[in-house]
Design a protein around this motif. Structure first.
Motif, mmCIF file in Angstrom:
data_model
loop_
_atom_site.group_PDB
_atom_site.id
_atom_site.type_symbol
_atom_site.label_atom_id
_atom_site.label_comp_id
_atom_site.label_asym_id
_atom_site.label_seq_id
_atom_site.Cartn_x
_atom_site.Cartn_y
_atom_site.Cartn_z
ATOM 1 N N MET A 77 0.864 -1.155 0.000
ATOM 2 C CA MET A 77 0.000 0.000 0.000
ATOM 3 C C MET A 77 0.917 1.226 0.000
ATOM 4 O O MET A 77 1.777 1.367 0.852
ATOM 5 C CB MET A 77 -0.886 -0.024 1.244
ATOM 6 C CG MET A 77 -1.859 1.090 1.302
ATOM 7 S SD MET A 77 -2.931 1.109 2.783
ATOM 8 C CE MET A 77 -3.138 -0.576 3.210
ATOM 9 N N HIS A 78 0.761 2.090 -0.998
ATOM 10 C CA HIS A 78 1.550 3.314 -1.117
ATOM 11 C C HIS A 78 0.627 4.496 -0.851
ATOM 12 O O HIS A 78 -0.394 4.645 -1.514
ATOM 13 C CB HIS A 78 2.137 3.442 -2.515
ATOM 14 C CG HIS A 78 3.172 2.415 -2.811
ATOM 15 N ND1 HIS A 78 2.858 1.097 -3.021
ATOM 16 C CD2 HIS A 78 4.509 2.516 -2.921
ATOM 17 C CE1 HIS A 78 3.967 0.431 -3.255
ATOM 18 N NE2 HIS A 78 4.989 1.271 -3.199
ATOM 19 N N ARG A 79 0.999 5.332 0.087
ATOM 20 C CA ARG A 79 0.193 6.499 0.447
ATOM 21 C C ARG A 79 1.055 7.732 0.593
ATOM 22 O O ARG A 79 2.251 7.639 0.816
ATOM 23 C CB ARG A 79 -0.545 6.269 1.767
ATOM 24 C CG ARG A 79 -1.665 5.281 1.640
ATOM 25 C CD ARG A 79 -2.524 5.364 2.858
ATOM 26 N NE ARG A 79 -3.770 4.685 2.553
ATOM 27 C CZ ARG A 79 -4.720 4.500 3.412
ATOM 28 N NH1 ARG A 79 -4.606 4.946 4.626
ATOM 29 N NH2 ARG A 79 -5.817 3.873 3.068
ATOM 30 N N ASP A 80 0.419 8.857 0.524
ATOM 31 C CA ASP A 80 1.041 10.156 0.758
ATOM 32 C C ASP A 80 2.196 10.413 -0.203
ATOM 33 O O ASP A 80 3.359 10.486 0.195
ATOM 34 C CB ASP A 80 1.497 10.252 2.217
ATOM 35 C CG ASP A 80 1.692 11.687 2.661
ATOM 36 O OD1 ASP A 80 1.269 12.610 1.930
ATOM 37 O OD2 ASP A 80 2.277 11.889 3.737
ATOM 38 N N PRO A 81 1.893 10.567 -1.514
ATOM 39 C CA PRO A 81 2.945 10.802 -2.501
ATOM 40 C C PRO A 81 3.729 12.079 -2.206
ATOM 41 O O PRO A 81 3.182 13.061 -1.732
ATOM 42 C CB PRO A 81 2.202 10.907 -3.825
ATOM 43 C CG PRO A 81 0.773 11.108 -3.488
ATOM 44 C CD PRO A 81 0.559 10.615 -2.101
ATOM 45 N N ALA A 82 5.009 12.028 -2.481
ATOM 46 C CA ALA A 82 5.913 13.155 -2.288
ATOM 47 C C ALA A 82 6.847 13.214 -3.498
ATOM 48 O O ALA A 82 6.922 12.259 -4.270
ATOM 49 C CB ALA A 82 6.699 12.965 -1.004
ATOM 50 N N PRO A 83 7.549 14.299 -3.697
ATOM 51 C CA PRO A 83 8.444 14.411 -4.856
ATOM 52 C C PRO A 83 9.506 13.303 -4.930
ATOM 53 O O PRO A 83 9.927 12.923 -6.010
ATOM 54 C CB PRO A 83 9.118 15.774 -4.660
ATOM 55 C CG PRO A 83 8.176 16.554 -3.814
ATOM 56 C CD PRO A 83 7.506 15.541 -2.922
ATOM 57 N N GLY A 126 9.125 10.116 -3.684
ATOM 58 C CA GLY A 126 8.506 8.805 -3.483
ATOM 59 C C GLY A 126 7.282 8.918 -2.602
ATOM 60 O O GLY A 126 6.638 9.960 -2.553
ATOM 61 N N TYR A 127 6.946 7.856 -1.922
ATOM 62 C CA TYR A 127 5.798 7.857 -1.018
ATOM 63 C C TYR A 127 6.278 7.933 0.421
ATOM 64 O O TYR A 127 7.257 7.303 0.794
ATOM 65 C CB TYR A 127 4.955 6.600 -1.222
ATOM 66 C CG TYR A 127 4.185 6.618 -2.501
ATOM 67 C CD1 TYR A 127 2.911 7.149 -2.547
ATOM 68 C CD2 TYR A 127 4.733 6.129 -3.672
ATOM 69 C CE1 TYR A 127 2.193 7.186 -3.722
ATOM 70 C CE2 TYR A 127 4.027 6.161 -4.859
ATOM 71 C CZ TYR A 127 2.756 6.695 -4.881
ATOM 72 O OH TYR A 127 2.055 6.733 -6.040
ATOM 73 N N ARG A 128 5.574 8.695 1.232
ATOM 74 C CA ARG A 128 5.944 8.824 2.642
ATOM 75 C C ARG A 128 5.505 7.606 3.451
ATOM 76 O O ARG A 128 6.046 7.343 4.514
ATOM 77 C CB ARG A 128 5.322 10.087 3.231
ATOM 78 C CG ARG A 128 5.935 11.341 2.672
ATOM 79 C CD ARG A 128 5.369 12.588 3.341
ATOM 80 N NE ARG A 128 5.920 13.766 2.726
ATOM 81 C CZ ARG A 128 5.245 14.571 1.907
ATOM 82 N NH1 ARG A 128 3.984 14.336 1.637
ATOM 83 N NH2 ARG A 128 5.841 15.614 1.373
ATOM 84 N N SER A 129 4.529 6.871 2.952
ATOM 85 C CA SER A 129 4.037 5.689 3.647
ATOM 86 C C SER A 129 3.937 4.535 2.662
ATOM 87 O O SER A 129 3.205 4.615 1.674
ATOM 88 C CB SER A 129 2.660 5.976 4.258
ATOM 89 O OG SER A 129 2.089 4.803 4.790
ATOM 90 N N VAL A 130 4.692 3.470 2.920
ATOM 91 C CA VAL A 130 4.647 2.253 2.100
ATOM 92 C C VAL A 130 4.618 1.069 3.065
ATOM 93 O O VAL A 130 5.443 0.977 3.963
ATOM 94 C CB VAL A 130 5.888 2.140 1.188
ATOM 95 C CG1 VAL A 130 5.848 0.846 0.399
ATOM 96 C CG2 VAL A 130 6.004 3.339 0.264
ATOM 97 N N ARG A 131 3.631 0.184 2.880
ATOM 98 C CA ARG A 131 3.569 -1.005 3.731
ATOM 99 C C ARG A 131 2.845 -2.129 3.005
ATOM 100 O O ARG A 131 2.075 -1.897 2.084
ATOM 101 C CB ARG A 131 2.913 -0.720 5.069
ATOM 102 C CG ARG A 131 1.447 -0.432 5.026
ATOM 103 C CD ARG A 131 0.926 -0.152 6.451
ATOM 104 N NE ARG A 131 -0.489 0.026 6.470
ATOM 105 C CZ ARG A 131 -1.388 -0.952 6.580
ATOM 106 N NH1 ARG A 131 -1.008 -2.199 6.685
ATOM 107 N NH2 ARG A 131 -2.676 -0.689 6.584
ATOM 108 N N VAL A 132 3.110 -3.331 3.426
ATOM 109 C CA VAL A 132 2.485 -4.528 2.863
ATOM 110 C C VAL A 132 1.234 -4.831 3.674
ATOM 111 O O VAL A 132 1.237 -4.737 4.898
ATOM 112 C CB VAL A 132 3.465 -5.716 2.911
ATOM 113 C CG1 VAL A 132 2.788 -6.985 2.418
ATOM 114 C CG2 VAL A 132 4.700 -5.413 2.095
ATOM 115 N N SER A 133 0.165 -5.173 2.972
ATOM 116 C CA SER A 133 -1.070 -5.550 3.656
ATOM 117 C C SER A 133 -1.572 -6.868 3.077
ATOM 118 O O SER A 133 -1.228 -7.249 1.964
ATOM 119 C CB SER A 133 -2.136 -4.458 3.495
ATOM 120 O OG SER A 133 -2.460 -4.288 2.137
ATOM 121 N N SER A 134 -2.401 -7.556 3.840
ATOM 122 C CA SER A 134 -2.960 -8.819 3.367
ATOM 123 C C SER A 134 -4.095 -8.528 2.386
ATOM 124 O O SER A 134 -4.689 -7.447 2.418
ATOM 125 C CB SER A 134 -3.480 -9.640 4.544
ATOM 126 O OG SER A 134 -4.682 -9.077 5.029
#
Length: 54
Positions: free
Chosen positions: A1-7, A9-17
């Motif tokens: 899951m990629h969230r909060d795009p920034a110049p 990359g993404y500020r939040s990246v995590r694996v989810s089921s």
């Protein structure tokens, strides 16, 4: 899951089921979805790159 795009990359990246709901940040929770609900059966690694070249 990629969230909060920034110049850079993404500020939040995590694996989810596949069963974990992805709840939108800026939309009502009624739009939450799980990847298990998506029809990804025909997708394979590299499809994104091939689509970008088309």
């Amino acid at each position: 899951m990629h969230r909060d795009p920034a110049p850079d990359g993404y500020r939040s990246v995590r694996v989810s089921s596949p069963q974990e709901a992805v709840i939108p940040t800026f939309a009502p929770p009624v739009f939450a979805i799980t990847t298990a609900e998506l029809d990804l059966s025909g997708w394979t690694e590299g499809d994104d790159a091939a689509a970008a070249e088309a």
